[in-house]
Write an enzyme that holds these catalytic residues in place. Structure first.
Site, PDB file in Angstrom:
ATOM      1  N   THR A   1       5.318   2.492  -0.478  1.00  0.00           N
ATOM      2  CA  THR A   1       6.384   2.778  -1.438  1.00  0.00           C
ATOM      3  C   THR A   1       6.688   1.593  -2.361  1.00  0.00           C
ATOM      4  O   THR A   1       7.462   1.743  -3.299  1.00  0.00           O
ATOM      5  CB  THR A   1       7.672   3.188  -0.713  1.00  0.00           C
ATOM      6  OG1 THR A   1       8.070   2.111   0.137  1.00  0.00           O
ATOM      7  CG2 THR A   1       7.458   4.438   0.120  1.00  0.00           C
TER       8      THR A   1
ATOM      9  N   GLU B   1      11.712  -4.216   5.323  1.00  0.00           N
ATOM     10  CA  GLU B   1      10.721  -3.508   6.143  1.00  0.00           C
ATOM     11  C   GLU B   1      11.047  -3.570   7.638  1.00  0.00           C
ATOM     12  O   GLU B   1      10.230  -3.194   8.478  1.00  0.00           O
ATOM     13  CB  GLU B   1       9.313  -4.053   5.880  1.00  0.00           C
ATOM     14  CG  GLU B   1       8.855  -3.991   4.421  1.00  0.00           C
ATOM     15  CD  GLU B   1       8.801  -2.584   3.825  1.00  0.00           C
ATOM     16  OE1 GLU B   1       9.069  -1.606   4.531  1.00  0.00           O
ATOM     17  OE2 GLU B   1       8.492  -2.475   2.624  1.00  0.00           O
TER      18      GLU B   1
ATOM     19  N   TYR C   1       0.821  -1.218   0.000  1.00  0.00           N
ATOM     20  CA  TYR C   1       0.000   0.000   0.000  1.00  0.00           C
ATOM     21  C   TYR C   1       0.855   1.268   0.000  1.00  0.00           C
ATOM     22  O   TYR C   1       0.317   2.368  -0.032  1.00  0.00           O
ATOM     23  CB  TYR C   1      -0.896   0.012   1.257  1.00  0.00           C
ATOM     24  CG  TYR C   1      -0.071   0.002   2.534  1.00  0.00           C
ATOM     25  CD1 TYR C   1       0.415   1.191   3.070  1.00  0.00           C
ATOM     26  CD2 TYR C   1       0.300  -1.189   3.149  1.00  0.00           C
ATOM     27  CE1 TYR C   1       1.238   1.186   4.189  1.00  0.00           C
ATOM     28  CE2 TYR C   1       1.110  -1.209   4.271  1.00  0.00           C
ATOM     29  CZ  TYR C   1       1.572  -0.016   4.784  1.00  0.00           C
ATOM     30  OH  TYR C   1       2.402  -0.030   5.875  1.00  0.00           O
TER      31      TYR C   1
HETATM   32  N1  PCA Z   1       6.390  -0.378   2.047  1.00  0.00           N
HETATM   33  C1  PCA Z   1       5.385  -1.354   2.338  1.00  0.00           C
HETATM   34  C2  PCA Z   1       4.858  -0.921   3.658  1.00  0.00           C
HETATM   35  C3  PCA Z   1       4.972   0.547   3.620  1.00  0.00           C
HETATM   36  C4  PCA Z   1       6.010   0.792   2.602  1.00  0.00           C
HETATM   37  O1  PCA Z   1       6.423   1.860   2.236  1.00  0.00           O
HETATM   38  C5  PCA Z   1       4.314  -1.285   1.286  1.00  0.00           C
HETATM   39  O2  PCA Z   1       4.449  -0.563   0.283  1.00  0.00           O
HETATM   40  O3  PCA Z   1       3.271  -1.939   1.466  1.00  0.00           O
END
Ligand code: PCA
Length: 156
Positions: free
Chosen positions: A9, A82, A7
């Protein structure tokens, strides 16, 4: 293989999308666009303006994102990228499909509107003021919020 709902980056057009298509990290394939069945706060927070889905179901918006099928190597890469479990935790979320990818064409093509489960990088390890930050329905690092995302490479 596993399905991950992204959701932030990692979405198409966002600054970390390329990491999912770096073959050194493993494999990823787009499956569907979707939004969460339940509402969650999606906030942009911290010194680096990072998007976070706070694990507070029922608040915020039904969050828009994309489902990818990833292999084990990519799942491990993403867990590491992450910063699991300190920054985010990988949990399961119910999502409603908006549109399936073309490769899902065929007899058993599920209908839009169907509910499916996927992993998501959400967090319970947030600062006390984060739930009161503005929350977004759909993250765009180039949006008019003016909170410029600092890439991993640009951080000090
Ligand atoms: N990366 C993961 C979690 C938030 C982010 O920036 C994503 O895009 O779902």
């Amino acid at each position: 293989m596993a399905r991950v709902f992204v959701y932030g980056t990692l979405k198409k057009g966002q600054p970390n999308y390329f990491r999912m298509f770096d073959i050194n990290n493993g494999k990823a394939e787009f499956i569907a666009s979707a939004f969460t069945k339940h509402k969650f706060p999606l906030v942009i927070a911290g010194k680096y303006n990072i998007p976070f889905l706070l694990n507070l179901p029922g608040q915020g918006h039904r969050v828009h994102g994309e489902i990818y099928e990833v292999d084990n190597q990519m799942l491990k890469f993403l867990d590491d990228f992450e910063s699991i479990p300190t920054m985010y935790q990988r949990t399961t979320v119910e999502v409603e499909v908006k549109e399936w990818a073309r490769k899902m064409d065929g007899e058993d093509r599920p209908s839009p509107g169907s509910i499916t489960e996927a992993f998501v990088y959400s967090t319970t390890t947030y600062q006390p003021d984060w739930p009161s930050l503005p929350s977004y329905e759909s993250y765009d690092c180039y949006g008019d919020h003016n909170l410029q995302y600092a890439t991993r490479e640009a951080r000090d």
